[in-house]
Design a protein around this motif. Structure first.
Motif, mmCIF file in Angstrom:
data_model
loop_
_atom_site.group_PDB
_atom_site.id
_atom_site.type_symbol
_atom_site.label_atom_id
_atom_site.label_comp_id
_atom_site.label_asym_id
_atom_site.label_seq_id
_atom_site.Cartn_x
_atom_site.Cartn_y
_atom_site.Cartn_z
ATOM 1 N N SER A 243 0.838 -1.339 0.004
ATOM 2 C CA SER A 243 -0.186 0.032 0.123
ATOM 3 C C SER A 243 0.928 1.250 -0.048
ATOM 4 N N VAL A 244 0.143 2.357 -0.389
ATOM 5 C CA VAL A 244 0.910 3.634 -0.521
ATOM 6 C C VAL A 244 0.021 4.844 0.161
ATOM 7 N N ALA A 245 0.656 5.466 0.852
ATOM 8 C CA ALA A 245 0.040 6.829 1.442
ATOM 9 C C ALA A 245 0.772 7.968 0.778
ATOM 10 N N ALA A 246 0.366 8.823 -0.169
ATOM 11 C CA ALA A 246 1.076 9.901 -0.749
ATOM 12 C C ALA A 246 0.317 11.331 -0.638
ATOM 13 N N ALA A 247 1.045 12.098 -0.641
ATOM 14 C CA ALA A 247 0.595 13.623 -0.966
ATOM 15 C C ALA A 247 1.474 14.135 -1.553
ATOM 16 N N LEU A 248 0.993 15.143 -2.582
ATOM 17 C CA LEU A 248 1.882 15.896 -3.604
ATOM 18 C C LEU A 248 1.396 17.345 -3.667
ATOM 19 N N ALA A 295 14.659 4.604 -6.036
ATOM 20 C CA ALA A 295 15.589 4.977 -4.923
ATOM 21 C C ALA A 295 15.212 4.539 -3.354
ATOM 22 N N GLU A 296 13.806 4.266 -3.155
ATOM 23 C CA GLU A 296 13.497 3.845 -2.094
ATOM 24 C C GLU A 296 13.674 2.224 -2.141
ATOM 25 N N LEU A 297 13.348 1.699 -2.997
ATOM 26 C CA LEU A 297 13.378 0.090 -3.122
ATOM 27 C C LEU A 297 14.713 -0.463 -3.341
ATOM 28 N N ALA A 298 15.718 0.363 -3.542
ATOM 29 C CA ALA A 298 17.123 -0.034 -3.549
ATOM 30 C C ALA A 298 17.582 -0.648 -2.501
ATOM 31 N N ASP A 305 10.206 -15.858 -2.495
ATOM 32 C CA ASP A 305 8.706 -16.038 -2.818
ATOM 33 C C ASP A 305 8.005 -14.497 -2.668
ATOM 34 N N ASN A 306 8.706 -13.571 -2.141
ATOM 35 C CA ASN A 306 7.857 -12.102 -1.987
ATOM 36 C C ASN A 306 8.790 -11.058 -3.026
ATOM 37 N N GLY A 307 9.735 -11.447 -3.845
ATOM 38 C CA GLY A 307 10.253 -10.345 -4.765
ATOM 39 C C GLY A 307 9.068 -9.450 -5.467
ATOM 40 N N TYR A 308 8.020 -10.176 -5.635
ATOM 41 C CA TYR A 308 6.924 -9.582 -6.794
ATOM 42 C C TYR A 308 6.605 -8.245 -5.854
ATOM 43 N N LYS A 309 6.899 -8.106 -4.648
ATOM 44 C CA LYS A 309 6.574 -6.940 -3.863
ATOM 45 C C LYS A 309 7.249 -5.373 -4.423
ATOM 46 N N VAL A 310 8.415 -5.934 -4.798
ATOM 47 C CA VAL A 310 9.328 -4.603 -5.428
ATOM 48 C C VAL A 310 8.557 -4.020 -6.558
ATOM 49 N N THR A 311 8.430 -4.955 -7.361
ATOM 50 C CA THR A 311 7.650 -4.540 -8.686
ATOM 51 C C THR A 311 6.239 -3.838 -8.349
ATOM 52 N N LEU A 312 5.486 -4.704 -7.544
ATOM 53 C CA LEU A 312 4.199 -4.143 -7.098
ATOM 54 C C LEU A 312 4.234 -2.760 -6.658
ATOM 55 N N MET A 313 5.396 -2.500 -5.709
ATOM 56 C CA MET A 313 5.429 -1.074 -5.098
ATOM 57 C C MET A 313 5.856 0.091 -5.854
ATOM 58 N N ARG A 314 6.672 -0.352 -6.964
ATOM 59 C CA ARG A 314 7.119 0.507 -7.985
ATOM 60 C C ARG A 314 6.119 1.083 -8.665
ATOM 61 N N ASN A 315 5.206 0.106 -9.349
ATOM 62 C CA ASN A 315 4.086 0.584 -9.887
ATOM 63 C C ASN A 315 2.950 1.016 -9.300
ATOM 64 N N LEU A 316 2.748 0.686 -7.771
ATOM 65 C CA LEU A 316 1.644 1.455 -7.326
ATOM 66 C C LEU A 316 2.319 2.980 -6.882
ATOM 67 N N VAL A 317 3.538 3.210 -6.705
ATOM 68 C CA VAL A 317 4.037 4.730 -6.487
ATOM 69 C C VAL A 317 3.775 5.457 -7.670
ATOM 70 N N VAL A 318 4.413 4.937 -8.751
ATOM 71 C CA VAL A 318 3.996 5.634 -10.152
ATOM 72 C C VAL A 318 2.547 6.102 -10.305
#
Length: 330
Positions: A243-248, A295-298, A305-318
């Motif tokens: 999940s992501v909480a974001a303000a811009l 930069a964050e996920l570096a 079995d949970n490497g998918y989360k890195v891609t998921l979070m990248r896509n979610l942030v974008v």
């Protein structure tokens, strides 16, 4: 279930005194997590100190222009409050994304922040678990860890914190207030949860016997344009896998301020400071949003079995940041 003493506190000092008199006592709010853990034998308190009747159920303006939220405010009341919805919409969205309506009617703000992990090994007293039984091991590292941590974990524990609310509160620099026998104290939520290290059973920086009395949200103009997005394995009531909480705050196509926090990827709500640094002063484009996520996920250290989360979070942030940027451009 172990027999236990039940006491209903009449005031905050009385609650603290009742708990301090018994090292095996626990505070009881809505009970939506604690009672479940008592049923499975994970928690075996000798005394429950019921704090639902304490005068901590209000949401009111803080002296600095922010909001003060009492610890016994229910999740439902928090999500419905007009000032929360207007000034911190991602917080209302995060609360509504959690649990079911019935649970939100019972669960409290203080209890939500103090809930324990939903890791299956933690919940099963027949299994070893360093968080439940220090030094016994973490079977999730070599076992079932598909939904476990990719940031900030250690060989001693890879469980994640389940709170949706906590992710939004972390993004908005919330401060937790508490009371002890020695007087009141405050902790920024970003430092409220302890790093896992080799002591995963030590979860928060609260002093022993402390009663959480509330959470204060400082004024944050950027939070008025914010969003919480949760990915889960089914559309109905379920814990997040990311999940992501974001303000811009975007002006003339440039990010002036960014707030970003991740959920379900670490033992605590994860403030994405590295991503915020990349975003601040950068063009509000998908390219820079992806660079911020990278930069964050570096620092991510996924298990097999949970490497998918890195891609998921990248896509979610974008996706979340792009949506906010589009709103700002209208």
């Amino acid at each position: 279930m172990r027999e236990f003493d039940y006491r209903r506190a009449d005031d905050v000092p009385g609650a603290v005194a009742l708990l301090g008199a018994d090292p095996d006592a626990r505070y009881l709010g809505g009970g939506t997590n604690l009672v479940d853990l008592m049923k499975t034998g994970v928690e075996r308190p000798a005394r429950l100190v019921d704090v639902r009747g304490l005068p901590l159920d209000r949401i009111e303006p803080a002296d600095d222009g922010g909001l003060r939220i009492g610890a016994t405010v229910t999740n439902s009341d928090l999500a419905a409050h007009p000032e929360v919805r207007r000034r911190y919409p991602a917080l209302a969205q995060a609360v509504l994304a959690g649990a079911s309506g019935q649970l939100r009617n019972m669960a409290t703000v203080g209890g939500n922040l103090l809930q324990r992990t939903r890791c299956g090994y933690f919940a099963d007293v027949t299994q070893p678990c360093n968080k439940r039984a220090p030094g016994s091991g973490c079977p999730a590292v070599a076992g079932e860890h598909r939904n476990h941590a990719v940031l900030g974990a250690s060989d001693h524990c890879v469980a994640v914190h389940p709170s949706d609310m906590g992710v939004a509160l972390t993004a908005f620099d919330a401060v937790v207030s508490y009371e002890t026998a020695d007087g009141p104290g405050r902790l920024p939520l970003d430092g409220f949860y302890l790093p896992v290290g080799d002591t995963p059973h030590l979860e928060t920086a609260l002093p022993p016997g402390a009663l959480v009395t509330g959470v204060t949200l400082p004024p944050a103009p950027a939070a008025a344009r914010s969003r919480y997005r949760k990915v889960r394995e089914r559309a109905s009531y379920a814990f997040a896998i990311g999940s992501v909480a974001a303000a811009l705050d975007v002006r003339d196509g440039v990010v002036r301020e960014a707030r970003l926090a991740f959920g379900a990827v670490a033992s605590r709500p994860w403030r994405a400071r590295a991503a915020e640094r990349v975003l601040t002063g950068a063009p509000a484009t998908a390219e820079y949003f992806a660079a911020a996520a990278d930069a964050e996920l570096a620092a991510a250290r996924p298990l097999p079995d949970n490497g998918y989360k890195v891609t998921l979070m990248r896509n979610l942030v974008v996706a979340v940041l792009s949506g906010l940027a589009e709103e700002a451009a209208r």
